[in-house]
Write a protein that holds these residues in place. Structure first.
Motif, short mmCIF file in Angstrom:
data_model
loop_
_atom_site.label_atom_id
_atom_site.label_comp_id
_atom_site.label_asym_id
_atom_site.label_seq_id
_atom_site.Cartn_x
_atom_site.Cartn_y
_atom_site.Cartn_z
N LYS A 297 0.83 -1.21 0.00
CA LYS A 297 0.00 0.00 0.00
C LYS A 297 0.87 1.26 0.00
CE LYS A 297 -2.52 -1.72 3.44
NZ LYS A 297 -3.55 -1.86 4.50
N LYS A 298 1.99 1.21 0.73
CA LYS A 298 2.90 2.36 0.77
C LYS A 298 3.49 2.63 -0.62
CE LYS A 298 6.88 4.16 3.36
NZ LYS A 298 7.64 4.59 2.19
N LYS A 299 3.90 1.56 -1.32
CA LYS A 299 4.47 1.70 -2.66
C LYS A 299 3.44 2.30 -3.61
CE LYS A 299 7.93 -2.00 -2.49
NZ LYS A 299 8.31 -3.35 -3.04
N CYS A 300 2.18 1.87 -3.45
CA CYS A 300 1.10 2.38 -4.31
C CYS A 300 0.92 3.89 -4.11
CB CYS A 300 -0.20 1.63 -3.99
SG CYS A 300 -1.64 2.23 -4.91
N ILE A 301 0.90 4.33 -2.86
CA ILE A 301 0.71 5.76 -2.58
C ILE A 301 1.91 6.57 -3.05
CG2 ILE A 301 0.50 7.45 -0.71
CD1 ILE A 301 -1.23 5.38 0.76
N ASP A 302 3.14 6.04 -2.84
CA ASP A 302 4.35 6.73 -3.31
C ASP A 302 4.32 6.88 -4.84
OD1 ASP A 302 5.29 6.97 -0.75
OD2 ASP A 302 6.64 5.24 -0.87
N LYS A 303 3.88 5.84 -5.54
CA LYS A 303 3.82 5.86 -6.99
C LYS A 303 2.82 6.92 -7.46
CE LYS A 303 3.17 2.80 -10.97
NZ LYS A 303 2.85 1.42 -11.39
N MET A 304 1.69 6.98 -6.78
CA MET A 304 0.68 7.98 -7.12
C MET A 304 1.23 9.39 -6.92
SD MET A 304 -1.43 10.37 -5.48
CE MET A 304 -1.43 9.75 -3.82
N PHE A 305 1.93 9.59 -5.78
CA PHE A 305 2.43 10.92 -5.45
C PHE A 305 3.50 11.36 -6.45
CE2 PHE A 305 4.79 14.00 -2.75
CZ PHE A 305 3.74 14.88 -2.52
N ARG A 306 4.36 10.42 -6.88
CA ARG A 306 5.38 10.78 -7.88
C ARG A 306 4.75 11.20 -9.20
NH1 ARG A 306 7.97 6.14 -5.83
NH2 ARG A 306 7.32 4.92 -7.67
#
Length: 309
Positions: A297-306
């Protein structure tokens, strides 16, 4: 000309005769048990079933300890009966919408740890018996207990390296003339999707290959006899084996859950896992086994933010 109204009890008698020709014997038996134990005692005397009646019934069953799924199964049968009666003009049917209290937590899925999964497989490889073979098959192929009990040697396709899942064994209630008894039945699997081919692991293939050409093809794997073992007997054997190995209690169906969980953990694609398990829909597989962990879930949110920077 108006049709005389009938009670739910009278409608159910006609519905049973109509339904029997179109469903599996085990399904029909399950319907009869639901009728006898739940629907007729509560609704049998009624001529019309209102939403308020069904809502009160659902809440009463919850208080008695039934789970939501069991109550919903009961209501499916009730709805079939009322609709059947309405078509004949014996009662009125108005669509109802039943509400249940919000569940605060998702049911926890019990599975073997990776270490215990391997421990059971290793033990069976060095302590081969036909009964142990069935547990090995469930842990490496995800079969249901009734399916593995129904496997015959002719269902072992050594040339192609697959197990042919075509049947299931179950003990069902037969209710006739007010009397009930049970019968062990070898019948069709749960759904059409349950009829499937399950590839063998290399280890399982090596275990089965020496037997395939010397055994009677009509004999059952778990007994190596012409008569299958019944699920309840096999479930008791499984419990004793797990206790002997010092593994925490786990329902037999947990072997199937363990297999599926290991597949998802290994990043197998969800559609393939769904087909191997014989699920009627990939949504069943997703809802049961696909639960992203915190890191995912953290990777998903980081990817969205980038992507928005």
């Amino acid at each position: 000309m108006t049709t005389e109204k009938k009670s739910i009890s009278e409608i159910a008698e006609c519905w049973k005769r109509d339904k029997k020709a179109f469903v599996k014997l085990s399904t029909y038996s399950a319907y009869l048990l639901i009728l006898e134990n739940h629907i007729l005692p509560h609704f049998g005397h009624m001529t019309d079933v209102r939403e308020s009646d069904v809502q009160a019934f659902a809440m009463q069953k919850l208080q008695e300890g039934l789970c939501q799924k069991s109550i919903k199964d009961i209501l499916v049968v009730l709805k079939m009966i009322v609709r059947f009666g309405a078509k004949s003009g014996w009662c009125d049917y108005v669509e109802w919408e039943i509400r249940f209290p919000t569940q605060q937590e998702k049911p926890h899925l019990d599975v073997l740890t990776v270490g215990n999964h391997r421990k059971v497989l290793d033990y069976i490889q060095t302590h081969f018996t036909f009964k142990n073979l069935g547990i090995y098959i469930c842990l490496t192929g995800g079969l249901r207990i009734g399916e593995v009990c129904a496997l015959q040697w002719k269902d072992v396709d050594i040339d192609r390296g697959v197990l042919l899942v075509r049947k299931t064994v179950e003990r069902i209630y037969i209710i006739e003339g007010g009397e009930r008894h049970t019968e062990l039945v070898v019948g069709n699997p749960k759904t059409l999707n349950s009829i499937r081919e399950v590839p063998m692991t290399t280890e399982l293939y090596r275990m089965l290959k020496p037997f395939r050409r010397v055994v009677n093809p009509d004999y059952y794997l778990l007994t190596n006899e012409s008569i299958p073992t019944e699920p309840r007997t096999y479930r008791n054997y499984y419990k004793r084996l797990m206790n002997q190995l010092g593994i925490p209690p786990l329902k037999f169906h947990g072997l199937r859950h363990s297999f599926a969980t290991r597949c998802i953990e290994s990043n197998c694609d969800y559609k393939t896992v769904s087909v191997i398990l014989g699920h009627s829909s990939i949504n069943t597989t997703l809802n049961l086994y696909v639960h992203p962990n915190t890191e995912q879930k953290k990777k998903c949110i980081d990817k969205m933010f980038r992507s928005i920077r």
